[in-house]
Design a protein around this motif. Structure first.
Motif, PDB file in Angstrom:
ATOM      1  N   PRO A   1       6.150   4.572   4.548  1.00 37.68           N
ATOM      2  CA  PRO A   1       6.455   4.589   5.979  1.00 37.68           C
ATOM      3  C   PRO A   1       6.358   6.025   6.500  1.00 37.68           C
ATOM      4  O   PRO A   1       6.709   6.973   5.797  1.00 37.68           O
ATOM      5  N   GLU A   2       5.885   6.185   7.717  1.00 36.86           N
ATOM      6  CA  GLU A   2       5.686   7.518   8.297  1.00 36.86           C
ATOM      7  C   GLU A   2       6.948   8.370   8.168  1.00 36.86           C
ATOM      8  O   GLU A   2       8.047   7.912   8.475  1.00 36.86           O
ATOM      9  N   ASP A   3       6.766   9.593   7.699  1.00 34.29           N
ATOM     10  CA  ASP A   3       7.912  10.487   7.505  1.00 34.29           C
ATOM     11  C   ASP A   3       8.119  11.388   8.720  1.00 34.29           C
ATOM     12  O   ASP A   3       7.407  11.270   9.719  1.00 34.29           O
ATOM     13  N   GLU A   4       9.086  12.301   8.616  1.00 36.03           N
ATOM     14  CA  GLU A   4       9.432  13.180   9.736  1.00 36.03           C
ATOM     15  C   GLU A   4       8.316  14.152  10.086  1.00 36.03           C
ATOM     16  O   GLU A   4       8.330  14.786  11.136  1.00 36.03           O
ATOM     17  N   HIS A   5       7.309  14.261   9.229  1.00 32.10           N
ATOM     18  CA  HIS A   5       6.164  15.140   9.491  1.00 32.10           C
ATOM     19  C   HIS A   5       4.976  14.367  10.045  1.00 32.10           C
ATOM     20  O   HIS A   5       3.905  14.931  10.215  1.00 32.10           O
ATOM     21  N   GLY A   6       5.160  13.072  10.285  1.00 31.78           N
ATOM     22  CA  GLY A   6       4.086  12.243  10.824  1.00 31.78           C
ATOM     23  C   GLY A   6       3.073  11.804   9.788  1.00 31.78           C
ATOM     24  O   GLY A   6       2.003  11.323  10.126  1.00 31.78           O
ATOM     25  N   GLN A   7       3.400  11.941   8.534  1.00 25.73           N
ATOM     26  CA  GLN A   7       2.472  11.580   7.478  1.00 25.73           C
ATOM     27  C   GLN A   7       2.919  10.284   6.808  1.00 25.73           C
ATOM     28  O   GLN A   7       4.115  10.047   6.619  1.00 25.73           O
ATOM     29  N   SER A   8       1.926   9.457   6.468  1.00 28.87           N
ATOM     30  CA  SER A   8       2.255   8.185   5.822  1.00 28.87           C
ATOM     31  C   SER A   8       1.354   7.888   4.623  1.00 28.87           C
ATOM     32  O   SER A   8       1.385   6.787   4.089  1.00 28.87           O
ATOM     33  N   SER A   9       0.534   8.877   4.225  1.00 26.34           N
ATOM     34  CA  SER A   9      -0.331   8.671   3.064  1.00 26.34           C
ATOM     35  C   SER A   9      -0.699  10.012   2.461  1.00 26.34           C
ATOM     36  O   SER A   9      -0.566  11.053   3.096  1.00 26.34           O
ATOM     37  N   ALA A  10      -1.169   9.950   1.229  1.00 27.10           N
ATOM     38  CA  ALA A  10      -1.655  11.136   0.536  1.00 27.10           C
ATOM     39  C   ALA A  10      -2.631  10.692  -0.529  1.00 27.10           C
ATOM     40  O   ALA A  10      -2.577   9.547  -1.002  1.00 27.10           O
ATOM     41  N   GLY A  11      -3.542  11.594  -0.891  1.00 26.46           N
ATOM     42  CA  GLY A  11      -4.475  11.308  -1.966  1.00 26.46           C
ATOM     43  C   GLY A  11      -5.795  10.749  -1.499  1.00 26.46           C
ATOM     44  O   GLY A  11      -6.152  10.839  -0.324  1.00 26.46           O
ATOM     45  N   TRP A  12      -6.512  10.148  -2.437  1.00 29.32           N
ATOM     46  CA  TRP A  12      -7.861   9.646  -2.178  1.00 29.32           C
ATOM     47  C   TRP A  12      -8.119   8.407  -3.021  1.00 29.32           C
ATOM     48  O   TRP A  12      -7.588   8.251  -4.120  1.00 29.32           O
ATOM     49  N   ARG A  13      -8.956   7.522  -2.465  1.00 30.66           N
ATOM     50  CA  ARG A  13      -9.494   6.382  -3.208  1.00 30.66           C
ATOM     51  C   ARG A  13     -10.850   6.045  -2.609  1.00 30.66           C
ATOM     52  O   ARG A  13     -11.111   6.350  -1.435  1.00 30.66           O
ATOM     53  N   PRO A  14     -11.726   5.433  -3.378  1.00 23.51           N
ATOM     54  CA  PRO A  14     -13.029   5.058  -2.836  1.00 23.51           C
ATOM     55  C   PRO A  14     -12.875   4.134  -1.631  1.00 23.51           C
ATOM     56  O   PRO A  14     -11.938   3.331  -1.566  1.00 23.51           O
TER      57      PRO A  14
END
Length: 173
Positions: free
Chosen positions: A13-26
């Protein structure tokens, strides 16, 4: 050039920094990779001097960005890269995206490498190029200083001018 190594893609879920994902996938679009990769990195002052960042996954460059600015640091020391996603036809994209990463494997996902795309002009005004992270070619900083001293008249005149104009300067006796 700044290289950020990406791990396995994950969401939350979106955090206090506005981020909701990290990393990479095809299968992720460039925009999805950028949103997952741009922020929350421990970046030192060297990052502020870089023009481009590439993001690598599984030893392959998957995204290139022209850095506009790097925000932060947040209280935890982490920073976010803001910039424009590069597309085919841009020389940095064409040189790096889809190619083997220019850096070796490391515990630290943040690494730097010398790239001809990061070279800038020497700050002395000679027109020669210097690598990223430097302002001057060797000795050119002294040339620039002495050229300015000559404009004031000489070393003694420069010292008098400096002592009279610089806030907090204490004249030497």
């Amino acid at each position: 050039m700044l290289n950020i190594g990406l791990g396995v893609y994950r969401t939350w879920p979106e955090d206090e920094h506005g981020q909701s994902s990290a990393g990479w996938r095809p299968g992720l679009s460039d925009e999805e990779v950028y949103e997952a990769a741009k922020g929350r990195w421990k970046l030192g002052v060297r990052a502020d001097r870089e023009r481009y960042a590439v993001f690598s996954a599984m030893d392959i460059v998957v995204l290139a960005v022209e850095i506009d600015h790097i925000s932060g640091p947040d209280p935890d020391g982490r920073r976010t890269i803001h910039g424009a996603i590069l597309k085919p036809g841009h020389p940095v994209y064409d040189r790096y995206v889809g190619s083997k990463s220019q850096v070796g494997k490391s515990q630290n996902p943040v690494q730097y490498f010398d790239s001809p795309f990061d070279h800038t002009d020497c700050a002395c005004g000679c027109g020669e190029e210097v690598p990223s992270g430097r302002d001057f070619l060797a000795g050119h900083d002294q040339r620039a200083i002495h050229d300015r001293v000559k404009l004031v008249g000489g070393v003694l005149q420069f010292m008098d001018w400096f002592d009279a104009t610089w806030p907090g300067a204490e004249p030497q006796t």
